[in-house]
Design a protein around this motif. Structure first.
Motif, short mmCIF file in Angstrom:
data_model
loop_
_atom_site.label_atom_id
_atom_site.label_comp_id
_atom_site.label_asym_id
_atom_site.label_seq_id
_atom_site.Cartn_x
_atom_site.Cartn_y
_atom_site.Cartn_z
N ALA A 1 0.82 -1.22 0.00
CA ALA A 1 0.00 0.00 0.00
C ALA A 1 0.85 1.26 0.00
CB ALA A 1 -0.94 0.00 1.20
N ARG A 2 2.05 1.19 0.55
CA ARG A 2 2.92 2.37 0.59
C ARG A 2 3.32 2.83 -0.80
NH1 ARG A 2 6.29 -0.66 4.46
NH2 ARG A 2 5.37 -0.45 6.53
N GLN A 3 3.27 1.91 -1.76
CA GLN A 3 3.65 2.24 -3.14
C GLN A 3 2.44 2.65 -3.98
OE1 GLN A 3 6.95 2.07 -3.39
NE2 GLN A 3 6.96 1.15 -1.34
N GLY A 4 1.25 2.67 -3.37
CA GLY A 4 0.04 2.89 -4.14
C GLY A 4 -0.68 4.19 -3.84
N THR A 5 -1.72 4.44 -4.64
CA THR A 5 -2.60 5.60 -4.48
C THR A 5 -3.95 5.10 -4.02
OG1 THR A 5 -1.45 6.77 -6.26
CG2 THR A 5 -3.65 7.56 -5.66
N SER A 6 -4.43 5.61 -2.90
CA SER A 6 -5.60 5.02 -2.25
C SER A 6 -6.93 5.38 -2.91
CB SER A 6 -5.65 5.44 -0.78
OG SER A 6 -5.78 6.85 -0.67
N ASP A 7 -6.95 6.40 -3.78
CA ASP A 7 -8.23 6.82 -4.36
C ASP A 7 -8.41 6.42 -5.82
OD1 ASP A 7 -6.36 8.50 -5.46
OD2 ASP A 7 -7.33 10.37 -4.86
N ARG A 8 -7.54 5.53 -6.32
CA ARG A 8 -7.66 5.14 -7.72
C ARG A 8 -8.92 4.30 -7.96
NH1 ARG A 8 -3.33 1.49 -11.28
NH2 ARG A 8 -4.73 1.14 -13.08
N PHE A 9 -9.20 3.38 -7.05
CA PHE A 9 -10.36 2.51 -7.21
C PHE A 9 -11.40 2.83 -6.13
CE2 PHE A 9 -6.63 -0.08 -8.58
CZ PHE A 9 -6.93 -0.14 -9.93
N PRO A 10 -12.66 3.08 -6.53
CA PRO A 10 -13.70 3.37 -5.54
C PRO A 10 -14.08 2.10 -4.77
CG PRO A 10 -14.65 3.26 -7.74
CD PRO A 10 -13.17 3.15 -7.91
N LEU A 11 -13.92 2.13 -3.47
CA LEU A 11 -14.26 1.00 -2.63
C LEU A 11 -15.20 1.45 -1.51
CD1 LEU A 11 -10.71 -0.65 -2.29
CD2 LEU A 11 -12.63 -1.46 -3.69
N PRO A 12 -16.10 0.59 -1.07
CA PRO A 12 -17.09 0.98 -0.07
C PRO A 12 -16.50 1.13 1.34
CG PRO A 12 -17.27 -1.36 -0.53
CD PRO A 12 -16.25 -0.82 -1.50
N ARG A 13 -17.21 1.88 2.17
CA ARG A 13 -16.93 1.98 3.61
C ARG A 13 -18.14 1.38 4.33
NH1 ARG A 13 -12.96 3.81 0.42
NH2 ARG A 13 -11.47 5.17 1.49
N PRO A 14 -18.15 0.06 4.55
CA PRO A 14 -19.36 -0.61 5.04
C PRO A 14 -19.82 -0.11 6.41
CG PRO A 14 -17.78 -2.19 4.17
CD PRO A 14 -17.07 -0.88 4.24
N LEU A 15 -21.14 -0.01 6.54
CA LEU A 15 -21.86 0.29 7.78
C LEU A 15 -21.66 1.71 8.31
CD1 LEU A 15 -21.74 -2.95 9.97
CD2 LEU A 15 -23.25 -2.33 8.09
#
Length: 365
Positions: A194-208
């Motif tokens: 994850a340190r090498q990545g961009t966190s907002d490239r793929f839309p993922l849910p925030r459950p509950l």
């Protein structure tokens, strides 16, 4: 207690075999004289996870060696001990049975009183061992098999504010690692990727997050990562390294966001008790994740609470926490008999409705 008390602790609930010796002095200070942990990562590496039968056999082979090593390191013999504490649940039943039977044998041979300890209580009480935190405090127990918000009122009184209704975060990290081809145990490898990545490239849910309260869910997030991975593979004929890093970063950030928001809510509920010194404690292997740890510390400070995270060696499974929990409980209950049972399931909060399915084995949480 009018004199020092020395106790041997045993832990074998999953894939770590451990023994430790603790001593509580007359002034109440507790010292860890030894803490021995034998991991089994190499034994399970080819199977993508812990194999219960292999783990149970390894515990049976290693427990006596761990005890011997812990006593030697502590410069103690059985005559120097006052009691034995052992994890008697919850966990993989073969491993728990191995520990309980070993402890019973030692108790029978030495005459030392025996205390069966809830593994989760060991984690929940660790902040008192490391930082002398006063009751009541808020505990987020976040590990491979468990995720709960607890108000710790005393050594045997735990009030659950919420928890996972499906996968625990550590379990989700392991599953995501398998989905994207990373080694096990998955948590550290997903964090590194994850340190090498961009966190907002793929839309993922925030459950509950749209549901009131402190309950959590990570199964849907895991499914969303799976579908995103499949779409990437279909488009590119494989999973490019950067896409994998971005996917790991997005997954980790989703977990961080959920835990941070739910922690705010738990702190608000805990604050209603008007504790003299509000304290948020976190324990469990997932607490080693730097992004999660930083987010929880920020939330704690923003809400006027002290943040406490025990050293990593005491966040993951170990026998020092079991010995300490037994020490804490010795003043409030009698020792257990030789009818002490190994329990695969054992919720800390015995008064709240079960969150995860009940059956012959009882409520999981």
């Amino acid at each position: 207690m009018t004199r020092s008390t020395t106790i041997l602790g045993l832990e074998s609930s999953c894939d770590d075999t451990a023994a430790a010796v603790l001593r509580r002095h007359e002034d109440g200070q507790t010292d860890i004289l030894s803490s021995v942990v034998k991991g089994q990562t190499a034994l399970h590496a080819d199977f993508g996870g812990v194999v219960p039968e292999i783990a149970a056999r390894a515990h049976a082979e290693l427990l006596d060696h761990c005890v011997e090593e812990a006593l030697t390191e502590a410069n103690c013999g059985f005559l120097d001990l006052d009691a034995i504490g052992v994890t008697s649940g919850p966990g993989l039943i073969g491993g728990v049975v191995s520990g309980v039977m070993c402890a019973k044998g030692l108790s029978a041979a030495t005459g030392l009183p025996l205390y069966g300890v809830n593994h989760l209580a060991g984690h929940a009480l660790t902040p008192r061992l490391t930082d002398d935190v006063a009751y009541p405090y808020l505990m987020l127990l976040v590990s491979g098999g468990h995720c709960q918000f607890l108000i710790v009122h005393g050594p045997e009184r735990f009030e659950r504010l919420g928890g996972t209704i499906d996968d625990a975060p550590g379990e989700a990290f392991d599953k995501i690692a398998r989905l994207v081809g990373l080694p096990q145990p998955g948590g550290p490898f997903v964090e590194k990727e994850a340190r090498q990545g961009t966190s907002d490239r793929f839309p993922l849910p925030r459950p509950l997050l749209d549901r009131a309260g402190c309950d959590l869910s990570f199964s849907g997030l895991k499914t969303a990562v799976l579908r995103t991975r499949d779409a990437i593979v279909s488009e590119h004929g494989g999973l490019p390294q950067q896409a994998r890093a971005d996917l790991c970063a997005g997954f980790q950030q989703a977990v961080v966001d959920v835990l941070a928001e739910k922690t705010k809510r738990a702190l608000a509920a805990y604050g209603a008790l008007s504790p003299a010194q509000p304290t948020l404690c976190v324990a469990g292997g997932v607490a080693a994740n730097k992004a999660i740890r930083a987010a929880l510390e920020t939330v704690s400070l923003q809400n006027g609470a002290i943040f406490v995270a025990p050293p990593l060696a005491l966040c993951t499974d170990n026998a020092a926490m079991i010995a300490f929990a037994a020490l804490e409980q010795m003043a409030t209950r009698p020792a257990d008999g030789f009818d002490l049972s190994a329990r695969p399931r054992w919720p800390l909060d015995q008064t709240s409705p079960a969150m995860l399915g009940s059956g012959k084995k009882g409520a999981k949480a």
